[in-house]
Motif scaffolding. Structure first.
Motif, PDB file in Angstrom:
ATOM      1  N   MET A  19     -27.083 -12.898  10.023  1.00 32.94           N
ATOM      2  CA  MET A  19     -25.650 -12.607   9.921  1.00 32.94           C
ATOM      3  C   MET A  19     -24.803 -13.889   9.928  1.00 32.94           C
ATOM      4  N   GLU A  20     -25.344 -14.956  10.517  1.00 31.22           N
ATOM      5  CA  GLU A  20     -24.659 -16.248  10.495  1.00 31.22           C
ATOM      6  C   GLU A  20     -24.467 -16.705   9.055  1.00 31.22           C
ATOM      7  N   LYS A  21     -25.471 -16.391   8.231  1.00 34.11           N
ATOM      8  CA  LYS A  21     -25.398 -16.761   6.821  1.00 34.11           C
ATOM      9  C   LYS A  21     -24.267 -16.019   6.118  1.00 34.11           C
ATOM     10  N   LEU A  22     -24.028 -14.763   6.522  1.00 30.98           N
ATOM     11  CA  LEU A  22     -22.973 -13.955   5.912  1.00 30.98           C
ATOM     12  C   LEU A  22     -21.599 -14.577   6.130  1.00 30.98           C
ATOM     13  N   THR A  23     -21.328 -15.031   7.358  1.00 28.67           N
ATOM     14  CA  THR A  23     -20.025 -15.652   7.645  1.00 28.67           C
ATOM     15  C   THR A  23     -19.846 -16.941   6.854  1.00 28.67           C
ATOM     16  N   GLY A  24     -20.950 -17.691   6.693  1.00 24.31           N
ATOM     17  CA  GLY A  24     -20.879 -18.925   5.912  1.00 24.31           C
ATOM     18  C   GLY A  24     -20.574 -18.654   4.455  1.00 24.31           C
ATOM     19  N   ILE A  25     -21.215 -17.643   3.887  1.00 29.22           N
ATOM     20  CA  ILE A  25     -20.967 -17.263   2.492  1.00 29.22           C
ATOM     21  C   ILE A  25     -19.527 -16.782   2.319  1.00 29.22           C
ATOM     22  N   PHE A  26     -19.062 -15.974   3.293  1.00 29.99           N
ATOM     23  CA  PHE A  26     -17.685 -15.467   3.253  1.00 29.99           C
ATOM     24  C   PHE A  26     -16.687 -16.619   3.249  1.00 29.99           C
ATOM     25  N   SER A  27     -16.883 -17.602   4.130  1.00 29.12           N
ATOM     26  CA  SER A  27     -15.971 -18.755   4.209  1.00 29.12           C
ATOM     27  C   SER A  27     -15.942 -19.536   2.913  1.00 29.12           C
ATOM     28  N   LYS A  28     -17.108 -19.733   2.310  1.00 30.66           N
ATOM     29  CA  LYS A  28     -17.175 -20.505   1.072  1.00 30.66           C
ATOM     30  C   LYS A  28     -16.532 -19.759  -0.098  1.00 30.66           C
ATOM     31  N   ILE A  29     -16.710 -18.440  -0.113  1.00 29.45           N
ATOM     32  CA  ILE A  29     -16.117 -17.643  -1.192  1.00 29.45           C
ATOM     33  C   ILE A  29     -14.591 -17.699  -1.139  1.00 29.45           C
ATOM     34  N   ILE A  30     -14.018 -17.504   0.058  1.00 29.60           N
ATOM     35  CA  ILE A  30     -12.551 -17.514   0.139  1.00 29.60           C
ATOM     36  C   ILE A  30     -12.005 -18.926  -0.069  1.00 29.60           C
ATOM     37  N   ALA A  31     -12.775 -19.955   0.338  1.00 28.90           N
ATOM     38  CA  ALA A  31     -12.345 -21.333   0.077  1.00 28.90           C
ATOM     39  C   ALA A  31     -12.315 -21.600  -1.422  1.00 28.90           C
ATOM     40  N   CYS A  32     -13.327 -21.086  -2.122  1.00 29.69           N
ATOM     41  CA  CYS A  32     -13.384 -21.237  -3.576  1.00 29.69           C
ATOM     42  C   CYS A  32     -12.206 -20.521  -4.226  1.00 29.69           C
ATOM     43  N   LEU A  33     -11.868 -19.335  -3.720  1.00 29.28           N
ATOM     44  CA  LEU A  33     -10.739 -18.578  -4.258  1.00 29.28           C
ATOM     45  C   LEU A  33      -9.417 -19.292  -3.996  1.00 29.28           C
ATOM     46  N   VAL A  34      -9.284 -19.907  -2.808  1.00 26.25           N
ATOM     47  CA  VAL A  34      -8.075 -20.685  -2.497  1.00 26.25           C
ATOM     48  C   VAL A  34      -7.929 -21.842  -3.477  1.00 26.25           C
ATOM     49  N   PHE A  35      -9.011 -22.581  -3.683  1.00 30.00           N
ATOM     50  CA  PHE A  35      -8.987 -23.704  -4.621  1.00 30.00           C
ATOM     51  C   PHE A  35      -8.618 -23.231  -6.024  1.00 30.00           C
ATOM     52  N   PHE A  36      -9.269 -22.169  -6.475  1.00 37.24           N
ATOM     53  CA  PHE A  36      -9.014 -21.649  -7.823  1.00 37.24           C
ATOM     54  C   PHE A  36      -7.566 -21.189  -7.968  1.00 37.24           C
ATOM     55  N   SER A  37      -7.059 -20.484  -6.958  1.00 40.32           N
ATOM     56  CA  SER A  37      -5.692 -19.941  -7.021  1.00 40.32           C
ATOM     57  C   SER A  37      -4.658 -21.045  -7.151  1.00 40.32           C
ATOM     58  N   PHE A  38      -4.785 -22.075  -6.315  1.00 41.02           N
ATOM     59  CA  PHE A  38      -3.782 -23.146  -6.345  1.00 41.02           C
ATOM     60  C   PHE A  38      -3.967 -24.067  -7.550  1.00 41.02           C
ATOM     61  N   ALA A  39      -5.197 -24.179  -8.044  1.00 44.44           N
ATOM     62  CA  ALA A  39      -5.410 -24.938  -9.277  1.00 44.44           C
ATOM     63  C   ALA A  39      -4.718 -24.239 -10.440  1.00 44.44           C
ATOM     64  N   VAL A  40      -4.823 -22.909 -10.489  1.00 38.91           N
ATOM     65  CA  VAL A  40      -4.164 -22.133 -11.546  1.00 38.91           C
ATOM     66  C   VAL A  40      -2.643 -22.233 -11.416  1.00 38.91           C
ATOM     67  N   ILE A  41      -2.135 -22.094 -10.180  1.00 39.87           N
ATOM     68  CA  ILE A  41      -0.686 -22.165  -9.955  1.00 39.87           C
ATOM     69  C   ILE A  41      -0.135 -23.513 -10.393  1.00 39.87           C
ATOM     70  N   LEU A  42      -0.793 -24.584  -9.978  1.00 41.10           N
ATOM     71  CA  LEU A  42      -0.331 -25.927 -10.361  1.00 41.10           C
ATOM     72  C   LEU A  42      -0.415 -26.117 -11.875  1.00 41.10           C
ATOM     73  N   GLY A  43      -1.491 -25.624 -12.463  1.00 43.09           N
ATOM     74  CA  GLY A  43      -1.629 -25.739 -13.913  1.00 43.09           C
ATOM     75  C   GLY A  43      -0.525 -25.018 -14.648  1.00 43.09           C
ATOM     76  N   ILE A  44      -0.183 -23.826 -14.175  1.00 51.34           N
ATOM     77  CA  ILE A  44       0.850 -23.020 -14.828  1.00 51.34           C
ATOM     78  C   ILE A  44       2.219 -23.689 -14.741  1.00 51.34           C
ATOM     79  N   ILE A  45       2.596 -24.161 -13.558  1.00 53.01           N
ATOM     80  CA  ILE A  45       3.943 -24.707 -13.404  1.00 53.01           C
ATOM     81  C   ILE A  45       4.077 -26.091 -14.027  1.00 53.01           C
ATOM     82  N   ILE A  46       2.955 -26.723 -14.355  1.00 54.43           N
ATOM     83  CA  ILE A  46       3.019 -28.007 -15.057  1.00 54.43           C
ATOM     84  C   ILE A  46       3.104 -27.790 -16.565  1.00 54.43           C
TER      85      ILE A  46
END
Length: 530
Positions: free
Chosen positions: A1-28
């Motif tokens: 189950m420790e592995k599950l929390t690690g995967i969850f953290s990495k997935i949402i971190a990836c989504l955060v990066f993707f979201s703000f990369a898209v936002i910055l790209g759009i407004i530029i």
């Protein structure tokens, strides 16, 4: 189950990066010059501001040796709180001076709330306001606050509307303080905490929005306070029942004041469930948490009923709007997902809540079919641009924003108004040049405010991007960082899918600022080689 929390953290971190990369790209990249009805004319300005930040980062890197002592500087949390408290007092004095100069009678719902409260205190509501309340039940709590401050004003012979504005200013001030505290708790460093506090001061503490006594500013402190309490509970390894109390009691009250702030409570719930899976199954703990949750919801519901009774309000589901209505409203390809009276009048024409659900769903399906995949993606891009492409968060942009401007003979007041009032021909909102809703008499220096806030907001977006990169690379998982990530992602998803309005972002801004502060801390560590 420790592995599950690690995967969850990495997935949402990836989504955060993707979201703000898209936002910055759009407004530029995106140029909205053809959309005069909400054109900011700052696409090129964004590029210049980002180049300016690149130069600043270059200087920081070149002189990173001198920055190192500052980057490592820390101290006791108590001393930091005292320092912030002193700064908050100074900020509050400055805020009052600014608000004295720029405050006005705001239009739209803010005026409705004030006028309704006056009628209520005089013995009853008109039929128009009775209909308004049953169709807008989410404004009951802010209506109650209006009643309280107008009553208090009558009691002490002071304008109750001014008292309410001062209360709103205090809420923004407390929010800035909490941003500094939470950032320091998470980074244990003075420099990123100062930066996060400075961001909050520029975009909230000195924002013209502090003069608008509405749910956006009144609820500002709740989201970041929830994170602060959650951090303390995790640090002290408190019983999960306290988490349940935080989620369902504070979260429940938050929902009735500003539904959007429920994202923090939901994110805590999601993260706690994920992290709970790695612990040994304990039936007693689970039962206690369920009991606390049920009692909390019961108490919140009782509090809501108490408010309804005190305000002589009777809910009627026939006049309420279903959630799918806001989804339908946010997927209008012609108006870009912003509120419009055509959709509102259309749905109001149906009698029962079930009929409104069916009508909203039917219109939503029609619009999705007409747009197709490419049209829908184009709409999402436009909506993200509207929501995230201004550090002013739609100030002065909504219809009927100004109900009445107060006259003043003070040259000092006018000099402040020149920075905060939009002003005809200011070049920031070109569509206002054809309207009579703007602050006509002042606003000569509004461009300065627009550039400064835009520059700071772009820095926030960049540091949130860094936060996502850090979350992907980190080995030690921090549930508080996960909560912040999920809350921010929830807010972004809501604005993208449902009704579009940059103002809706305001109540969650403190969470964005904490995220940016942590991201800034990680960038500084990388630059100075810690």
């Amino acid at each position: 189950m420790e592995k599950l929390t690690g995967i969850f953290s990495k997935i949402i971190a990836c989504l955060v990066f993707f979201s703000f990369a898209v936002i910055l790209g759009i407004i530029i990249i995106l140029d909205r010059s053809h959309l005069d009805w909400f054109n900011y004319r700052i696409a090129i300005r964004n590029v210049f501001l980002l180049v300016g930040w690149a130069v600043v980062f270059g200087f920081i890197f070149a002189f990173r040796g001198k920055l190192k002592p500052w980057a490592k500087k820390s101290g006791s949390l108590l001393q930091w709180k005292k320092t912030l408290l002193f700064c908050s007092v100074i900020l509050f004095i400055v805020e009052i001076i600014i608000v004295k100069a720029i405050h006005f009678q705001v239009g739209w719902d803010v005026y409705y709330m004030k006028d309704m409260a006056q009628q209520f205190l005089q013995g009853g509501l008109s039929s128009f306001y009775k209909d308004y309340m049953v169709t807008n039940p989410n404004n009951i709590f802010i209506f109650g606050l209006n009643v309280f401050f107008l009553w208090l004003g009558n009691l002490i012979h002071v304008d109750g509307y001014i008292l309410f504005i001062i209360f709103g200013v205090l809420c923004t001030n407390i929010s800035c303080y909490l941003v500094g505290v939470v950032t320091y708790r998470m980074t244990k460093k003075m420099l990123p905490a100062w930066i996060a506090y400075g961001i909050a001061v520029v975009l909230l503490g000195l924002s013209p929005w502090m003069s608008v006594p509405y749910t956006d500013t009144i609820s500002l402190w709740i989201s970041v306070l929830s994170i602060d309490i959650y951090f303390i509970l995790k640090e002290r390894m408190a019983h999960p029942a306290w988490m349940a109390l935080l989620i369902f009691a504070l979260g429940g009250i938050t929902y009735y004041l500003k539904p959007i702030n429920i994202f923090v409570g939901l994110s805590i719930l999601i993260v706690e469930i994920i992290h709970f899976t790695k612990e040994k199954f304990q039936l007693k703990k689970i039962l206690v948490c369920i009991l606390v949750a049920v009692v909390s919801l019961f108490c919140v519901k009782g509090f809501q009923q108490l408010v309804w009774t005190g305000l002589d309000y009777t809910p009627d589901s026939r006049y309420e709007k279903p959630m799918v209505y806001y989804l339908m409203l946010g997927n209008d390809p012609l108006l870009g997902g912003v509120y419009n009276t055509v959709d509102d009048d259309y749905i109001s024409g149906f009698y029962s809540l079930e009929e409104k659900k069916e009508a909203s769903l039917s219109l939503l399906k029609t619009r999705m079919s007409q747009m197709g995949v490419s049209g829908y993606l184009s709409l999402l891009v436009r909506k993200m641009d509207v929501d995230f492409n201004s550090g002013l968060f739609g100030w002065g942009k909504e219809a009927d924003f100004v109900y009445e401007l107060y006259d003043t003979d003070s040259g000092f007041d006018h000099s402040i108004r020149n920075f905060y009032y939009v002003g005809q021909g200011s070049g920031v909102y070109s569509w206002l040049d054809q309207k009579e809703l703007c602050f006509l008499e002042d606003g000569k220096n509004f461009q300065f405010l627009a550039v400064v806030t835009q520059g700071v907001w772009l820095f926030v977006l960049m540091m949130c991007l860094v936060f996502g990169i850090h979350g992907w690379k980190k080995t030690r998982k921090n549930p508080v960082e996960d909560v912040i990530s999920v809350a921010v992602l929830g807010m972004i998803l809501y604005l993208v899918l449902f009704e579009t309005n940059a103002r809706y972002l305001i109540s969650m801004l403190p969470v964005f600022f904490v995220m940016a502060g942590v991201g800034c801390s990680k960038m500084i560590e990388k630059i100075v080689g810690e």
